[in-house]
Motif scaffolding. Structure first.
Motif, mmCIF file in Angstrom:
data_model
loop_
_atom_site.group_PDB
_atom_site.id
_atom_site.type_symbol
_atom_site.label_atom_id
_atom_site.label_comp_id
_atom_site.label_asym_id
_atom_site.label_seq_id
_atom_site.Cartn_x
_atom_site.Cartn_y
_atom_site.Cartn_z
ATOM 1 N N ILE A 113 0.949 -1.079 0.040
ATOM 2 C CA ILE A 113 0.098 0.130 0.086
ATOM 3 C C ILE A 113 0.989 1.375 0.146
ATOM 4 O O ILE A 113 2.060 1.267 0.323
ATOM 5 N N GLY A 114 0.552 2.301 -0.643
ATOM 6 C CA GLY A 114 1.074 3.695 -0.465
ATOM 7 C C GLY A 114 0.338 4.681 -0.982
ATOM 8 O O GLY A 114 -0.811 4.588 -1.232
ATOM 9 N N ALA A 115 0.973 5.861 -0.921
ATOM 10 C CA ALA A 115 0.432 7.215 -1.358
ATOM 11 C C ALA A 115 1.043 7.955 -2.220
ATOM 12 O O ALA A 115 2.437 7.990 -1.799
ATOM 13 N N VAL A 116 0.428 8.901 -2.921
ATOM 14 C CA VAL A 116 1.102 9.810 -3.617
ATOM 15 C C VAL A 116 1.341 11.308 -2.785
ATOM 16 O O VAL A 116 0.385 11.422 -2.053
ATOM 17 N N GLY A 117 2.421 11.821 -2.772
ATOM 18 C CA GLY A 117 2.574 13.009 -2.242
ATOM 19 C C GLY A 117 3.878 13.675 -2.929
ATOM 20 O O GLY A 117 4.488 13.235 -4.001
ATOM 21 N N PHE A 118 4.291 14.823 -2.497
ATOM 22 C CA PHE A 118 5.277 15.811 -2.875
ATOM 23 C C PHE A 118 6.691 15.188 -2.029
ATOM 24 O O PHE A 118 7.012 15.254 -0.879
ATOM 25 N N TRP A 119 7.740 14.751 -2.930
ATOM 26 C CA TRP A 119 9.085 14.546 -2.389
ATOM 27 C C TRP A 119 9.841 15.648 -2.736
ATOM 28 O O TRP A 119 9.976 16.351 -4.012
ATOM 29 N N TYR A 120 10.492 16.206 -1.976
ATOM 30 C CA TYR A 120 11.181 17.641 -2.068
ATOM 31 C C TYR A 120 12.586 17.562 -1.413
ATOM 32 O O TYR A 120 12.956 17.070 -0.627
ATOM 33 N N ASN A 121 13.509 18.425 -2.082
ATOM 34 C CA ASN A 121 14.748 18.714 -1.541
ATOM 35 C C ASN A 121 14.705 19.656 -0.393
ATOM 36 O O ASN A 121 14.805 21.130 -0.928
ATOM 37 N N LYS A 122 14.957 19.284 0.667
ATOM 38 C CA LYS A 122 14.978 20.406 1.908
ATOM 39 C C LYS A 122 15.871 21.546 1.503
ATOM 40 O O LYS A 122 15.669 22.800 1.847
ATOM 41 N N LYS A 123 17.427 21.217 1.060
ATOM 42 C CA LYS A 123 18.312 22.127 0.817
ATOM 43 C C LYS A 123 17.897 23.263 -0.208
ATOM 44 O O LYS A 123 18.177 24.378 -0.047
ATOM 45 N N LEU A 124 17.348 22.839 -1.378
ATOM 46 C CA LEU A 124 16.934 23.791 -2.335
ATOM 47 C C LEU A 124 15.575 24.550 -2.089
ATOM 48 O O LEU A 124 15.648 25.729 -2.472
ATOM 49 N N PHE A 125 14.956 23.887 -1.183
ATOM 50 C CA PHE A 125 13.552 24.942 -0.585
ATOM 51 C C PHE A 125 14.247 25.859 0.329
ATOM 52 O O PHE A 125 13.737 26.911 0.322
ATOM 53 N N ALA A 126 15.455 25.636 1.194
ATOM 54 C CA ALA A 126 16.055 26.568 2.007
ATOM 55 C C ALA A 126 16.812 27.555 1.105
ATOM 56 O O ALA A 126 16.690 28.620 1.410
ATOM 57 N N GLN A 127 17.304 27.307 -0.032
ATOM 58 C CA GLN A 127 18.000 28.129 -0.687
ATOM 59 C C GLN A 127 16.970 29.198 -1.507
ATOM 60 O O GLN A 127 17.335 30.488 -1.601
ATOM 61 N N ALA A 128 15.613 28.867 -1.627
ATOM 62 C CA ALA A 128 14.738 29.602 -2.234
ATOM 63 C C ALA A 128 14.178 30.492 -1.160
ATOM 64 O O ALA A 128 12.861 31.068 -1.235
ATOM 65 N N GLY A 129 14.211 30.383 0.279
ATOM 66 C CA GLY A 129 13.707 31.080 1.406
ATOM 67 C C GLY A 129 12.552 30.461 1.923
ATOM 68 O O GLY A 129 11.713 30.997 2.355
ATOM 69 N N ILE A 130 12.317 29.239 1.360
ATOM 70 C CA ILE A 130 10.675 28.531 1.697
ATOM 71 C C ILE A 130 11.325 27.686 3.204
ATOM 72 O O ILE A 130 11.910 26.736 3.164
ATOM 73 N N ASP A 131 10.477 28.233 4.232
ATOM 74 C CA ASP A 131 10.735 27.536 5.404
ATOM 75 C C ASP A 131 10.000 26.451 5.660
ATOM 76 O O ASP A 131 10.817 25.661 6.567
ATOM 77 N N ALA A 132 8.956 26.054 5.121
ATOM 78 C CA ALA A 132 8.008 24.953 5.335
ATOM 79 C C ALA A 132 7.155 24.563 4.350
ATOM 80 O O ALA A 132 7.090 25.295 3.408
ATOM 81 N N PRO A 133 6.961 23.347 4.155
ATOM 82 C CA PRO A 133 6.311 22.903 2.996
ATOM 83 C C PRO A 133 4.988 23.357 2.952
ATOM 84 O O PRO A 133 4.421 23.658 4.152
ATOM 85 N N PRO A 134 4.441 23.893 1.829
ATOM 86 C CA PRO A 134 3.237 24.561 1.654
ATOM 87 C C PRO A 134 2.081 23.644 2.243
ATOM 88 O O PRO A 134 1.894 22.446 1.705
ATOM 89 N N THR A 135 0.969 24.147 2.706
ATOM 90 C CA THR A 135 -0.305 23.407 3.056
ATOM 91 C C THR A 135 -1.514 23.646 2.207
ATOM 92 O O THR A 135 -2.373 23.208 2.315
ATOM 93 N N THR A 136 -1.286 24.648 1.436
ATOM 94 C CA THR A 136 -2.463 25.133 0.649
ATOM 95 C C THR A 136 -2.116 25.284 -0.863
ATOM 96 O O THR A 136 -0.941 25.549 -1.200
ATOM 97 N N TRP A 137 -2.876 25.289 -1.627
ATOM 98 C CA TRP A 137 -2.444 25.293 -3.279
ATOM 99 C C TRP A 137 -1.913 26.848 -3.704
ATOM 100 O O TRP A 137 -0.668 26.861 -4.161
ATOM 101 N N ALA A 138 -2.321 27.811 -2.949
ATOM 102 C CA ALA A 138 -1.908 29.133 -2.948
ATOM 103 C C ALA A 138 -0.452 29.435 -2.592
ATOM 104 O O ALA A 138 0.479 29.907 -3.265
#
Length: 443
Positions: free
Chosen positions: A166-191
């Motif tokens: 069993i499994g589920a689909v979701g976003f797999w992301y690079n924490k280092k690249l998010f930090a480089q872009a100034g994204i502090d935490a994964p988004p929880t809304t589409w906006a």
């Protein structure tokens, strides 16, 4: 690759544990020996061999190690405990499996035990009277399994397969690249998700890797947006009425177009495959894109096809949509299970239950990376990201099987193709909803 389960997975795709939508490390069909193909549907299935043993033919798609060796060893363990039984594995690559199964369905004779993804294809087999009802006979093992794992194989309140994955689909992301872009935490809304994409682009980072050549990868976006906007109840109603032209389904396409208009994907994405050295998984695994929307097999394929990003890899669920009827706790995914042909020998059921034992599920979790389906095996899961996936499944308030498995094959194909066309710019959101409805009503 559309004969049974309509998902156009690459032959080399690893999904469902080591692998979407159930591959434990598939190899190319060219690598299969002729003996494996000619053995399918052999006359001794369910009969006796020359030694008087009951022969149980078991079709599966676990073509790569460690899974293949572990599964074969489990069959030998069963034979040792049951010397009057011979388990005869027939191991096929995903595409070859579907082709052979299509022919057998037409003949009305299925293998004693066979791999199933559930959903619409299993429903057609059940309706044709080809599959054994396991509701009562397997209740002693399915009773201890995760509810989401069992759902794809439940039709009209009856159970027709025993899950092993069993499994589920979701976003797999690079924490280092998010930090480089100034994204502090994964988004929880589409906006907020769209804002994150813009931030990544501003930082000269490719936001998303996408295998546009294999349209099932884009289907995930439309499906999840439809879930988040319409909600699962309306999704079910649309399937029952065969009508996806409602506003919420058009809005799903509009939101996807919002994303596409930001040009978030890697260069050449429309010609990219999923599991190749230059494909979607490798692009994320080589830190050349910040994220991908994929199933729980993603980390394995990222490492197989790319370098892998180790501790920089994170996971977050598909965001909520403001004003939508769906909830973050509603999960989109699938798995794999074992079904039995109608009239299969009792030894076939005994083996399926033996395979589903908690101690073996624990072994699969530890050695092949599967997410446990047996609740008693949950303690075997150590990977922190896979624990998040498992927790999402265990805490889910609703579960939606992959649409190209849940719906009839032609409908699943159209969802994939229409979504791919929207991403490529050749269909509008309204066109997508209309096309899906037209194909559904033709079934």
């Amino acid at each position: 690759m559309r004969s049974l389960e309509p998902t156009p997975r690459s032959a080399s795709t690893a999904r469902h544990g080591l692998s979407r939508r159930g591959f434990l490390a598939a190899t190319s069909a060219a690598g299969l020996g002729a003996a494996a193909l000619t053995a399918c549907g052999s006359d001794d299935s369910g009969g006796k061999d020359s030694s008087g043993r009951t022969v149980v033919e078991w079709w599966n798609i676990t073509t790569g190690d460690p899974g293949k060796s572990i599964w074969a060893a489990r069959a030998k363990e069963f034979e040792k405990q049951n010397p009057h039984v011979r388990i005869k594995p027939v191991v096929l690559e995903n595409d070859a499996y579907k082709t052979k199964m299509t022919a057998l369905i037409s003949s009305g004779k299925l293998p004693d035990i066979f791999h199933t993804w559930g959903g619409g294809v299993l429903g057609q087999q059940v309706e044709a009277g080809l599959v054994e009802d396991l509701t009562e006979s397997a209740a002693d093992v399915t009773g201890g399994m995760m509810a989401a794992a069992k759902k794809p194989y439940e039709l009209d309140g009856r159970t027709y397969a025993v899950p092993f994955d069993i499994g589920a689909v979701g976003f797999w992301y690079n924490k280092k690249l998010f930090a480089q872009a100034g994204i502090d935490a994964p988004p929880t809304t589409w906006a907020a998700y769209l804002d994150a994409v813009r931030a990544l682009k501003d930082a000269d980072i490719t936001p998303i890797a996408l295998a546009g050549k294999e349209k099932w990868t884009g289907m995930y976006y439309w499906s999840y947006l439809a879930m988040r906007i319409a909600g699962l109840d309306q999704m079910r109603q649309a399937a029952e009425s065969k009508d996806f032209t409602g506003d919420d389904f058009v809005k799903a396409g509009e939101h996807l177009k919002e994303l596409v208009d930001l040009k978030p994907f890697q260069k050449g994405f429309l010609g990219a495959a999923y599991s190749t050295p230059t494909g979607q998984a490798a692009t994320v695994g080589n830190a050349k894109a910040a994220m991908e929307l994929m199933g729980q097999w993603a980390p394995t394929v990222e490492s197989d096809q790319g370098k892998g990003i180790g501790e920089d890899l994170g996971f977050f669920q598909f965001p909520a949509v403001d004003g939508g009827k769906g909830a973050l706790t509603e999960v989109f995914g699938g798995g794999g299970g074992h079904a039995l042909r109608k009239g299969a020998p009792k030894e076939a059921l005994e083996f399926v239950k033996f395979f589903a034992a908690a101690e073996f599920d624990r072994k699969l979790v530890k050695e092949t990376g599967l997410i446990p389906v047996v609740t008693a095996a949950a303690d075997a899961l150590s990977d922190p990201n896979l624990k998040q996936v498992s927790d999402a499944l265990n805490g889910s308030t609703g579960f939606q099987l992959y649409l190209d498995q849940d719906y009839p094959p032609a409908v699943g194909q159209e969802i994939n193709d229409s979504t791919g066309a929207l991403i490529a710019g050749s269909k509008s959101p309204a066109d997508v909803a209309k096309s899906i409805t037209q194909v559904f009503k033709s079934q």
